[in-house]
Design an enzyme around this catalytic site. Structure first.
Site, PDB file in Angstrom:
ATOM      1  N   TYR A 161      -5.142  -5.846 -11.475  1.00  0.00           N
ATOM      2  CA  TYR A 161      -4.607  -5.297 -12.722  1.00  0.00           C
ATOM      3  C   TYR A 161      -5.590  -4.479 -13.553  1.00  0.00           C
ATOM      4  O   TYR A 161      -5.185  -3.770 -14.463  1.00  0.00           O
ATOM      5  CB  TYR A 161      -4.005  -6.427 -13.557  1.00  0.00           C
ATOM      6  CG  TYR A 161      -2.786  -7.002 -12.865  1.00  0.00           C
ATOM      7  CD1 TYR A 161      -1.569  -6.335 -12.889  1.00  0.00           C
ATOM      8  CD2 TYR A 161      -2.871  -8.189 -12.137  1.00  0.00           C
ATOM      9  CE1 TYR A 161      -0.463  -6.834 -12.231  1.00  0.00           C
ATOM     10  CE2 TYR A 161      -1.761  -8.695 -11.475  1.00  0.00           C
ATOM     11  CZ  TYR A 161      -0.566  -8.016 -11.517  1.00  0.00           C
ATOM     12  OH  TYR A 161       0.528  -8.516 -10.854  1.00  0.00           O
ATOM     13  N   THR A 215       2.348   0.504  -8.600  1.00  0.00           N
ATOM     14  CA  THR A 215       1.916   1.551  -9.522  1.00  0.00           C
ATOM     15  C   THR A 215       3.113   2.217 -10.186  1.00  0.00           C
ATOM     16  O   THR A 215       3.110   2.472 -11.403  1.00  0.00           O
ATOM     17  CB  THR A 215       1.074   2.592  -8.774  1.00  0.00           C
ATOM     18  OG1 THR A 215      -0.107   1.950  -8.263  1.00  0.00           O
ATOM     19  CG2 THR A 215       0.667   3.737  -9.682  1.00  0.00           C
ATOM     20  N   ARG A 271       0.818  -1.227   0.000  1.00  0.00           N
ATOM     21  CA  ARG A 271       0.000   0.000   0.000  1.00  0.00           C
ATOM     22  C   ARG A 271       0.849   1.274   0.000  1.00  0.00           C
ATOM     23  O   ARG A 271       0.485   2.272   0.608  1.00  0.00           O
ATOM     24  CB  ARG A 271      -0.957   0.010   1.206  1.00  0.00           C
ATOM     25  CG  ARG A 271      -1.866  -1.214   1.295  1.00  0.00           C
ATOM     26  CD  ARG A 271      -2.850  -1.250   0.126  1.00  0.00           C
ATOM     27  NE  ARG A 271      -3.797  -2.353   0.282  1.00  0.00           N
ATOM     28  CZ  ARG A 271      -3.671  -3.548  -0.292  1.00  0.00           C
ATOM     29  NH1 ARG A 271      -2.601  -3.796  -1.051  1.00  0.00           N
ATOM     30  NH2 ARG A 271      -4.575  -4.490  -0.121  1.00  0.00           N
ATOM     31  N   PHE A 293       3.200 -17.486 -17.646  1.00  0.00           N
ATOM     32  CA  PHE A 293       4.488 -16.772 -17.652  1.00  0.00           C
ATOM     33  C   PHE A 293       4.496 -15.707 -16.584  1.00  0.00           C
ATOM     34  O   PHE A 293       3.478 -15.432 -15.955  1.00  0.00           O
ATOM     35  CB  PHE A 293       4.769 -16.163 -19.029  1.00  0.00           C
ATOM     36  CG  PHE A 293       3.650 -15.277 -19.572  1.00  0.00           C
ATOM     37  CD1 PHE A 293       3.621 -13.925 -19.276  1.00  0.00           C
ATOM     38  CD2 PHE A 293       2.641 -15.814 -20.359  1.00  0.00           C
ATOM     39  CE1 PHE A 293       2.609 -13.109 -19.774  1.00  0.00           C
ATOM     40  CE2 PHE A 293       1.633 -15.022 -20.867  1.00  0.00           C
ATOM     41  CZ  PHE A 293       1.611 -13.668 -20.570  1.00  0.00           C
TER      42      PHE A 293
END
Length: 418
Positions: free
Chosen positions: A128, A100, A95, A418
């Site tokens: 996402y 980001t 957090r 992946f």
């Protein structure tokens, strides 16, 4: 608590790889340390500039890696993709915006390189979408109850003139790449595999302290050409009455024709002592259940979202694929990151070709770039998304028209993780 700005987010150097790998293991709840030979093997994936780390007081506390990939789109063309993987944030630094910052750096670099999309396999669903990714493919695993399947227990090989052969890892490294190329050229959602992928999957390069070699089997058509290949393992499980209760687990199975897939599945269901076959991750509309006289013998074990896509260039993405009908649609695409938003006119001709360009005037549909990604490979429905409030019709009937243009007769599938 260290301030957000005091944590340095940047590409790692080769000398920092061991610390970065330790943070990766911690993030994935694996044993932190690695033997030197395993660490050295994993260095094969290190590409300068493509592995990011967050460092607090010199210690790596978050990881992120991307690599070059090709993604097959509807119609068989491929586009360059930025494949995202190895994403972790250490529990002590949650957090604080570290993901980001790493994501922004990577996606900006990918767009500057000319990548059309970014891709990833999401460990957690909620993360996402806020970065513009949408679930573009899903995957299903079946468990086949072999005695119930209705197959002839005397089956000893394909009836079409082909044959099944066991092979070793060296054969897989020789035959597998060309076979996969044939598969992925006709499978929307499939991605490229480099030489390192084949070396890792066959144990020539070992990323884990223990590598249990699977069985490898190929299907050759009547003309001798390899049309299918599979890797599988089997357990050793016997009941109290001295009855075999073994399960064969498919690690991967590639068939470029239905005959090859049928032969491989029938072989796996014919192995002595095997009473269950776990299919591994397959396309959600895979033919497996219908290769069995009793399709109910193949029970769905797991079904979930699989590969997520983030569109970086709307024009190139929409022009790369083909379309199921002629028509024209104006899309208002929102993108909070500012990488791919705008208003675009998509025109599709009767031969399936598409032309896309920035547009003026009113839009037919308004949607986020993540929803466009979910629609792009043909798996999702604009009508469904409109019902959920995730796509807004600006013109009545536009969502149904979008489905006519974008949806596909077979569902997209990514055979890889992946």
């Amino acid at each position: 608590m260290t301030s957000r700005t005091a944590v340095d987010v940047r590409p790692i150097t080769e000398s920092e790889f061991a610390d970065w790998q330790r943070a990766l293991n911690v993030g994935f709840l694996r044993e932190p340390g690695l033997d030197q030979d395993i660490l050295d093997a994993r260095r094969a994936q290190f590409t300068p500039g493509r592995s990011l780390g967050a460092f607090d007081a010199g210690r790596c506390v978050a990881t992120f890696r991307s690599f070059a990939q090709e993604l097959t789109v509807v119609g068989g063309a491929t586009v360059p993709a930025d494949a995202v993987t190895n994403v972790t944030v250490t529990a002590t630094h949650r957090r604080r915006g570290l993901l980001t910052r790493m994501m922004a750096q990577d996606l900006t670099a990918a767009k500057e390189r000319g990548d059309v999309v970014a891709t990833l396999i999401a460990a957690e669903y909620p993360i996402y979408g806020r970065y513009g990714f949408g679930p573009a493919t899903s995957a299903t695993e079946w468990t086949v109850d072999v005695p119930r399947a209705g197959l002839d227990p005397r089956w000893a090989g394909p009836e079409d003139g082909g044959r099944i052969d066991l092979v070793d890892a060296e054969d897989v490294r020789k035959l597998g790449p060309e076979l996969h190329e044939r598969l992925r050229r006709g499978q929307p959602g499939a991605v490229s595999r480099d030489e390192l992928w084949w070396r890792i999957t066959t144990g020539a390069v070992r990323f884990h302290p223990t590598f249990h070699e699977p069985y490898y089997v190929v299907y050759r058509a009547a003309d001798g050409r390899v049309e299918g290949m599979a890797a599988y393992t089997a357990d050793d499980n016997w009941g109290d009455a001295k009855q075999p209760l073994n399960t064969a687990r498919v690690k991967w199975l590639t068939g470029v024709t239905p005959a090859a897939e049928r032969a491989l599945w029938h072989f796996l269901c014919s192995i002595d002592w095997v009473v269950k076959v776990r299919s591994g991750w397959r396309a959600p509309d895979d033919l497996l259940p219908h290769f069995l006289p009793d399709p109910r013998a193949a029970a769905v074990t797991t079904h979930a979202d699989w590969m997520w896509v983030r569109i970086l260039d709307v024009v190139r993405a929409l022009e790369a694929r083909t379309y199921g009908a002629a028509g024209e649609l104006v899309l208002e695409v929102t993108d909070r990151a500012g990488l791919a938003g705008g208003r675009f006119r998509l025109g599709a001709s009767a031969d399936g070709a598409g032309v896309c360009a920035p547009a003026a005037g009113s839009a037919d549909l308004t949607l986020d770039v993540a929803e466009l990604a979910a629609l792009w490979l043909g798996d999702e429905s604009a009508v469904r998304l409109a019902a959920l409030g995730r796509v807004r019709e600006e013109r009545a009937g536009a969502a149904r028209q979008a489905d006519a243009l974008l949806r596909t007769s077979r569902r997209p599938w990514c055979p890889d993780v992946f």
